[in-house]
Scaffold this motif. Structure first.
Motif, PDB file in Angstrom:
ATOM      1  N   THR A  34      -1.899   4.305  -1.442  1.00  0.00           N
ATOM      2  CA  THR A  34      -0.676   4.749  -0.778  1.00  0.00           C
ATOM      3  C   THR A  34       0.429   3.727  -0.991  1.00  0.00           C
ATOM      4  OG1 THR A  34      -1.224   3.698   1.348  1.00  0.00           O
ATOM      5  CG2 THR A  34      -1.965   5.981   1.012  1.00  0.00           C
ATOM      6  N   VAL A  35       1.647   4.244  -1.107  1.00  0.00           N
ATOM      7  CA  VAL A  35       2.850   3.411  -1.157  1.00  0.00           C
ATOM      8  C   VAL A  35       3.866   4.052  -0.227  1.00  0.00           C
ATOM      9  CG1 VAL A  35       4.737   2.505  -2.556  1.00  0.00           C
ATOM     10  CG2 VAL A  35       2.436   2.641  -3.517  1.00  0.00           C
ATOM     11  N   LEU A 200       2.061  17.008   2.567  1.00  0.00           N
ATOM     12  CA  LEU A 200       1.709  17.500   1.244  1.00  0.00           C
ATOM     13  C   LEU A 200       0.523  16.690   0.729  1.00  0.00           C
ATOM     14  CD1 LEU A 200       5.243  17.855  -0.424  1.00  0.00           C
ATOM     15  CD2 LEU A 200       3.746  19.732   0.301  1.00  0.00           C
ATOM     16  N   PRO A 201      -0.172  17.175  -0.294  1.00  0.00           N
ATOM     17  CA  PRO A 201      -1.295  16.398  -0.823  1.00  0.00           C
ATOM     18  C   PRO A 201      -0.911  14.989  -1.258  1.00  0.00           C
ATOM     19  CG  PRO A 201      -1.374  18.633  -1.678  1.00  0.00           C
ATOM     20  CD  PRO A 201      -0.084  18.511  -0.938  1.00  0.00           C
ATOM     21  N   ALA A 202       0.359  14.790  -1.645  1.00  0.00           N
ATOM     22  CA  ALA A 202       0.769  13.479  -2.139  1.00  0.00           C
ATOM     23  C   ALA A 202       1.870  12.833  -1.298  1.00  0.00           C
ATOM     24  CB  ALA A 202       1.243  13.600  -3.585  1.00  0.00           C
ATOM     25  N   MET A 203       2.144  13.357  -0.096  1.00  0.00           N
ATOM     26  CA  MET A 203       3.227  12.784   0.708  1.00  0.00           C
ATOM     27  C   MET A 203       2.861  12.824   2.186  1.00  0.00           C
ATOM     28  SD  MET A 203       7.303  13.746   0.796  1.00  0.00           S
ATOM     29  CE  MET A 203       7.126  15.192   1.846  1.00  0.00           C
ATOM     30  N   TYR A 204       3.277  11.781   2.909  1.00  0.00           N
ATOM     31  CA  TYR A 204       3.041  11.735   4.344  1.00  0.00           C
ATOM     32  C   TYR A 204       4.185  11.025   5.034  1.00  0.00           C
ATOM     33  CZ  TYR A 204       1.566   6.822   3.859  1.00  0.00           C
ATOM     34  OH  TYR A 204       1.536   5.472   3.608  1.00  0.00           O
ATOM     35  N   VAL A 205       4.299  11.275   6.339  1.00  0.00           N
ATOM     36  CA  VAL A 205       5.250  10.556   7.188  1.00  0.00           C
ATOM     37  C   VAL A 205       4.443   9.951   8.327  1.00  0.00           C
ATOM     38  CG1 VAL A 205       7.243  11.979   6.611  1.00  0.00           C
ATOM     39  CG2 VAL A 205       5.755  12.653   8.511  1.00  0.00           C
ATOM     40  N   THR A 244       7.691   0.966  13.794  1.00  0.00           N
ATOM     41  CA  THR A 244       8.003   1.172  12.373  1.00  0.00           C
ATOM     42  C   THR A 244       7.821   2.637  12.002  1.00  0.00           C
ATOM     43  OG1 THR A 244       7.212  -1.055  11.863  1.00  0.00           O
ATOM     44  CG2 THR A 244       7.411   0.472  10.019  1.00  0.00           C
ATOM     45  N   ILE A 245       8.739   3.173  11.196  1.00  0.00           N
ATOM     46  CA  ILE A 245       8.596   4.526  10.666  1.00  0.00           C
ATOM     47  C   ILE A 245       8.353   4.430   9.169  1.00  0.00           C
ATOM     48  CG2 ILE A 245       9.961   5.610  12.473  1.00  0.00           C
ATOM     49  CD1 ILE A 245      12.312   5.678  10.592  1.00  0.00           C
ATOM     50  N   LYS A 246       7.646   5.440   8.615  1.00  0.00           N
ATOM     51  CA  LYS A 246       7.239   5.382   7.215  1.00  0.00           C
ATOM     52  C   LYS A 246       7.458   6.732   6.529  1.00  0.00           C
ATOM     53  CE  LYS A 246       3.344   2.370   8.478  1.00  0.00           C
ATOM     54  NZ  LYS A 246       1.881   2.209   8.400  1.00  0.00           N
ATOM     55  N   LEU A 247       7.790   6.662   5.251  1.00  0.00           N
ATOM     56  CA  LEU A 247       7.742   7.804   4.353  1.00  0.00           C
ATOM     57  C   LEU A 247       6.924   7.369   3.168  1.00  0.00           C
ATOM     58  CD1 LEU A 247       8.555  10.612   3.349  1.00  0.00           C
ATOM     59  CD2 LEU A 247      10.632   9.576   2.395  1.00  0.00           C
ATOM     60  N   GLY A 248       5.718   7.954   3.019  1.00  0.00           N
ATOM     61  CA  GLY A 248       4.779   7.447   2.036  1.00  0.00           C
ATOM     62  C   GLY A 248       4.301   8.485   1.058  1.00  0.00           C
ATOM     63  N   PHE A 249       3.653   7.974   0.006  1.00  0.00           N
ATOM     64  CA  PHE A 249       3.090   8.805  -1.056  1.00  0.00           C
ATOM     65  C   PHE A 249       1.652   8.372  -1.302  1.00  0.00           C
ATOM     66  CE2 PHE A 249       7.635   8.558  -1.609  1.00  0.00           C
ATOM     67  CZ  PHE A 249       7.994   9.891  -1.768  1.00  0.00           C
ATOM     68  N   LYS A 250       0.800   9.341  -1.546  1.00  0.00           N
ATOM     69  CA  LYS A 250      -0.632   9.112  -1.761  1.00  0.00           C
ATOM     70  C   LYS A 250      -1.002   9.577  -3.145  1.00  0.00           C
ATOM     71  CE  LYS A 250      -3.366  11.953   0.453  1.00  0.00           C
ATOM     72  NZ  LYS A 250      -4.080  12.711  -0.595  1.00  0.00           N
TER      73      LYS A 250
END
Length: 251
Positions: A34-35, A200-205, A244-250
Motif C-alpha cells: 500500500t501507498v 475499489l480493489p486498488a484504492m482505499y480511504v 490523520t486522514i489517508k487516500l491510499g492505493f493497494k
C-alpha cells in the motif's frame, strides 16, 4: 437547474464506487503493498543555533506537542506480511544551505544620540548556515473485519519514530566566536487506532488517531567552539493524538 446537475454529477460517481465496493471483496491479502497520501501531524523537529557573541546563554526543550505543529502532507508505505497484519514504514529528509556574507563596517563607533547624525551604520555579517532535519518511523497494525459491512476494516497497532534536527551557523566578522551549533531529537512511541474503507480493489480511504502517544525530546546548544554543550529535555504524554486522514492505493 445547474445546481442540481452539479449535485447529481458529484453524487453518481460516489454511488457507483460504493456499489462496486459492495459487490466484491476488496480487502487486502497477504503480499499486498500500500501507498497512501496522508494529511496529519507534522512529526519533524527543528532547531536554531544561538550565535556565540553573548555573555549568558539559556536552553529550553523544544515543543513536541502534536497540537503545536502545523498540518503536513506526507506519504506512508505498507506491506501485508500476513492476511491481517501490516508493516508500515515512512520518513522524510530536509536539507538547507544558506551562504554567508562578510560584515560591512560603517562609521558609527558605539556612540548614540545626536552624535550619530550623518554617520554610516554598521552592517552585520550574514551567517553561513547549514540545516538538516529528518524523521523515520515504523509500526505494525492488526486488522479486523466489521460484521455486516463489506470492505470496511478497523485496525490497532503500535508506532515508533525518531526525529532529528541540526543547525550550524558561522559569522564572518571579528566579533564572531566560531561556529554555533543547535541540535534536537525526538524519540516517540504510541498506540494507534484507525479505520480503512476499500472503495475499489486498488484504492482505499482511511482515518487514524493515536490513542496514546509518548515523546521524549532532547535539545542541545553549543554557542561557540570550545564551550560545553547546554542541554534541556522534556517528556510529553498525549491521548487521542495526531489524527490523520489517508487516500491510499493497494497493489
Amino acid at each position: 437547474m445547474k445546481l442540481y446537475k452539479l449535485l447529481i454529477s458529484a453524487v453518481l460517481p460516489m454511488m457507483s464506487l460504493t456499489a462496486v465496493a459492495q459487490q466484491s471483496d476488496n480487502t487486502p491479502q497477504k503480499g499486498d503493498f500500500t501507498v497512501a497520501a496522508t494529511v496529519g501531524y507534522n512529526s519533524f523537529t527543528n532547531v536554531t543555533a544561538q550565535p556565540g557573541n553573548l555573555s549568558n546563554y539559556e536552553a529550553s526543550a523544544l515543543t513536541s506537542l502534536w497540537s503545536d505543529k502545523k498540518l503536513m502532507v506526507g506519504i506512508e508505505g505498507g506491506y501485508f506480511f500476513a492476511d491481517k497484519w501490516k508493516l508500515n514504514l515512512g520518513g522524510g529528509l530536509n536539507f538547507t544551505h544558506n551562504p554567508g556574507y562578510g560584515d560591512l563596517p560603517g562609521t558609527i563607533d558605539g556612540t548614540t544620540g545626536d552624535d550619530t547624525l550623518g554617520e554610516i551604520p554598521n552592517y552585520r555579517a550574514v551567517a553561513s548556515q547549514y540545516s538538516c532535519t529528518y524523521q523515520v518511523y515504523t509500526g505494525v497494525d492488526r486488522y479486523f473485519g466489521i460484521s455486516g459491512v463489506e470492505n470496511l476494516m478497523c485496525y490497532t497497532g503500535i508506532r515508533a519514530g525518531f526525529s532529528y534536527a541540526l543547525n550550524e551557523q558561522k559569522y564572518d566578522e571579528w566579533t564572531s566566536m566560531g561556529k554555533s551549533v543547535g541540535e534536537a531529537w525526538n524519540l516517540r512511541g504510541g498506540i494507534i487506532c484507525g479505520v480503512d474503507y476499500y472503495v475499489l480493489p486498488a484504492m482505499y480511504v482511511g482515518v487514524s488517531v493515536e490513542a496514546f502517544q509518548y515523546t521524549y525530546n532532547m535539545t542541545t546548544y553549543r554557542p561557540q567552539e570550545g564551550l560545553a554543550s547546554l542541554q534541556a529535555d522534556s517528556h510529553n504524554f498525549s491521548i487521542l493524538a495526531a489524527p490523520t486522514i489517508k487516500l491510499g492505493f493497494k497493489f
